[in-house]
Design a protein around this motif. Structure first.
Motif, PDB file in Angstrom:
ATOM      1  N   TRP A 113       0.836  -1.198   0.000  1.00  0.00           N
ATOM      2  CA  TRP A 113       0.000   0.000   0.000  1.00  0.00           C
ATOM      3  C   TRP A 113       0.879   1.258   0.000  1.00  0.00           C
ATOM      4  N   VAL A 114       1.873   1.300   0.876  1.00  0.00           N
ATOM      5  CA  VAL A 114       2.774   2.459   0.968  1.00  0.00           C
ATOM      6  C   VAL A 114       3.571   2.616  -0.324  1.00  0.00           C
ATOM      7  N   MET A 115       4.095   1.491  -0.847  1.00  0.00           N
ATOM      8  CA  MET A 115       4.881   1.558  -2.085  1.00  0.00           C
ATOM      9  C   MET A 115       4.010   2.028  -3.259  1.00  0.00           C
ATOM     10  N   THR A 116       2.758   1.566  -3.293  1.00  0.00           N
ATOM     11  CA  THR A 116       1.844   1.941  -4.378  1.00  0.00           C
ATOM     12  C   THR A 116       1.483   3.417  -4.302  1.00  0.00           C
ATOM     13  N   LEU A 117       1.229   3.908  -3.099  1.00  0.00           N
ATOM     14  CA  LEU A 117       0.931   5.337  -2.941  1.00  0.00           C
ATOM     15  C   LEU A 117       2.103   6.181  -3.450  1.00  0.00           C
ATOM     16  N   ALA A 118       3.318   5.817  -3.029  1.00  0.00           N
ATOM     17  CA  ALA A 118       4.511   6.556  -3.479  1.00  0.00           C
ATOM     18  C   ALA A 118       4.664   6.443  -5.000  1.00  0.00           C
ATOM     19  N   ALA A 119       4.444   5.243  -5.540  1.00  0.00           N
ATOM     20  CA  ALA A 119       4.603   5.027  -6.990  1.00  0.00           C
ATOM     21  C   ALA A 119       3.558   5.813  -7.779  1.00  0.00           C
ATOM     22  N   GLN A 120       2.340   5.869  -7.272  1.00  0.00           N
ATOM     23  CA  GLN A 120       1.279   6.623  -7.942  1.00  0.00           C
ATOM     24  C   GLN A 120       1.645   8.102  -8.050  1.00  0.00           C
ATOM     25  N   LYS A 121       2.117   8.654  -6.940  1.00  0.00           N
ATOM     26  CA  LYS A 121       2.476  10.077  -6.923  1.00  0.00           C
ATOM     27  C   LYS A 121       3.683  10.314  -7.847  1.00  0.00           C
ATOM     28  N   ARG A 122       4.645   9.378  -7.809  1.00  0.00           N
ATOM     29  CA  ARG A 122       5.853   9.504  -8.614  1.00  0.00           C
ATOM     30  C   ARG A 122       5.520   9.437 -10.109  1.00  0.00           C
ATOM     31  N   ALA A 123       4.598   8.552 -10.451  1.00  0.00           N
ATOM     32  CA  ALA A 123       4.207   8.400 -11.855  1.00  0.00           C
ATOM     33  C   ALA A 123       3.613   9.708 -12.390  1.00  0.00           C
ATOM     34  N   LYS A 124       2.844  10.394 -11.546  1.00  0.00           N
ATOM     35  CA  LYS A 124       2.247  11.665 -11.992  1.00  0.00           C
ATOM     36  C   LYS A 124       3.340  12.686 -12.295  1.00  0.00           C
ATOM     37  N   VAL A 125       4.379  12.740 -11.449  1.00  0.00           N
ATOM     38  CA  VAL A 125       5.471  13.696 -11.671  1.00  0.00           C
ATOM     39  C   VAL A 125       6.216  13.361 -12.955  1.00  0.00           C
ATOM     40  N   LEU A 126       6.503  12.070 -13.156  1.00  0.00           N
ATOM     41  CA  LEU A 126       7.298  11.650 -14.310  1.00  0.00           C
ATOM     42  C   LEU A 126       6.530  11.778 -15.614  1.00  0.00           C
ATOM     43  N   ASN A 127       5.273  11.320 -15.622  1.00  0.00           N
ATOM     44  CA  ASN A 127       4.544  11.187 -16.883  1.00  0.00           C
ATOM     45  C   ASN A 127       3.774  12.436 -17.280  1.00  0.00           C
ATOM     46  N   ASP A 128       3.503  13.285 -16.325  1.00  0.00           N
ATOM     47  CA  ASP A 128       2.625  14.405 -16.629  1.00  0.00           C
ATOM     48  C   ASP A 128       2.940  15.573 -15.706  1.00  0.00           C
ATOM     49  N   PRO A 129       4.186  16.114 -15.797  1.00  0.00           N
ATOM     50  CA  PRO A 129       4.622  17.123 -14.824  1.00  0.00           C
ATOM     51  C   PRO A 129       3.740  18.371 -14.796  1.00  0.00           C
ATOM     52  N   GLU A 130       3.262  18.825 -15.975  1.00  0.00           N
ATOM     53  CA  GLU A 130       2.439  20.039 -15.992  1.00  0.00           C
ATOM     54  C   GLU A 130       1.139  19.811 -15.216  1.00  0.00           C
ATOM     55  N   LEU A 131       0.524  18.658 -15.473  1.00  0.00           N
ATOM     56  CA  LEU A 131      -0.738  18.373 -14.798  1.00  0.00           C
ATOM     57  C   LEU A 131      -0.505  18.189 -13.298  1.00  0.00           C
ATOM     58  N   PHE A 132       0.607  17.538 -12.956  1.00  0.00           N
ATOM     59  CA  PHE A 132       0.907  17.360 -11.531  1.00  0.00           C
ATOM     60  C   PHE A 132       1.032  18.719 -10.850  1.00  0.00           C
ATOM     61  N   ALA A 133       1.746  19.656 -11.492  1.00  0.00           N
ATOM     62  CA  ALA A 133       1.922  20.994 -10.917  1.00  0.00           C
ATOM     63  C   ALA A 133       0.569  21.687 -10.754  1.00  0.00           C
TER      64      ALA A 133
END
Lengths: 207, 207
Positions: free
Chosen positions: B97-117
């Motif tokens: 659960w913890v790893m998935t939460l971190a991975a989900q947030k990380r994926a947003k930064v990597l794949n879609d930085p403008e939308l994440f911002a």
């Protein structure tokens, strides 16, 4: 002295004194006007000094900012270094070290919010200074953990990795961003709960 | 439907469909132009819809922003909810659960930085939405911890307090600020070390 002073190694005497006066003036201007509006010329004017003289000590505004941040961090570290140097229970000292670090950061937000904001900006810009600070924090925690292993309180195979984990697990309470975001709210109870988990981990031989 | 829709309870059918189309258009505009430059009028224009019609679904730009953030967070939570609902080892599920939460947030930064911002800005403004999100995260973790107690894996007297401590101890890896600051760097090894401390704590009966 005629040669430019290096920012880390500073000889005793008049040059060192002038350097401290420049840092104090810069700190004062940062507090009152913020980072963007504080220039080397302002610092020189406040000291009734030529800006060539300021540049003799700090080659650029960046170097001056770094030195201001470094001095601020040095002051924050004083009570922490004292805890590392103590004898006595490693568990008790480590908890007090974490609480003191959080309290130091919190005190800056509460008592001097403008200066904290200025320092936070300086800290964000001065990556090397921040890295050295984090290294010192890690050294501190690793030293207490090593003491704990020697005293038979902790079972830890890799004190440096464990120190990283302890700082990561508690960063919610001492990282400038969170301290700022929480507006200086007292998080002592939450720190204590996290610390209980951390302590059980250091005793368990898991790291 | 003629009455304005409330943002949380939405009837099935055409109104709900229009609402989703508005949210998708708003998301698209946020991605391309950022939060400051995206207005309700822009969203209406993109959909060839009157802005009165958009306002029928969202009474203000703020309400629209909240709904966009809420939908984003809902998507992030889907795989996490699935882990909570699973059977099996609570320790293993909590780590995942913890790893998935971190991975989900990380994926947003990597794949879609403008939308994440843009979402990060929305999230910072939409305090109530963020609070509800944090509540759900706490509920998730507390549920897994309760499972762990029932299964005899954990010794925890207060699962809600323990859940708070677990989220605090791991926030370095899933808080938007840190995810952004680390630029999507893989922190899996550091998370695992913190999780080892946390797990020892949940097994020890300290909380």
């Amino acid at each position: 002295m005629k040669k430019p002073a290096t920012p880390t190694v500073e000889p005793e005497g008049k040059g060192s004194e002038t350097r401290e006066r420049i840092l104090t003036a810069a700190e004062d201007l940062l507090r009152r006007h913020g980072l963007a509006k504080t220039t080397v010329v302002d610092v020189a004017r406040a000291l009734e000094m030529s800006h060539a003289n300021v540049y003799r000590h700090f080659a650029s505004k960046t170097e001056l900012q770094d030195a201001v941040a470094q001095r601020w961090l040095h002051r924050i570290m004083e009570p922490l270094r004292a805890i590392v140097a103590e004898d006595g229970s490693a568990a008790e000292r480590l908890e007090r070290w974490v609480m003191t670090l959080a309290a130091q950061k919190r005190a800056k937000v509460l008592n001097d919010p403008e200066l904290f904001a200025a320092y936070h900006a300086v800290a964000q810009a001065a990556r090397a200074v921040v890295e050295a600070h984090i290294d010192e924090l890690l050294d501190n925690v690793a030293a207490i953990i090593r003491d704990g292993v020697e005293r038979g309180e902790f079972k830890v195979a890799d004190p440096r990795a464990a120190a990283t984990a302890v700082l990561n697990a508690t960063s919610r309470f001492h990282h400038p961003y969170h301290v700022k975001e929480s507006g200086g709210r007292d998080t002592s109870d939450e720190i204590r709960d996290v610390f209980k988990l951390v302590l059980a981990g250091l005793r368990s031989g898991t790291l």
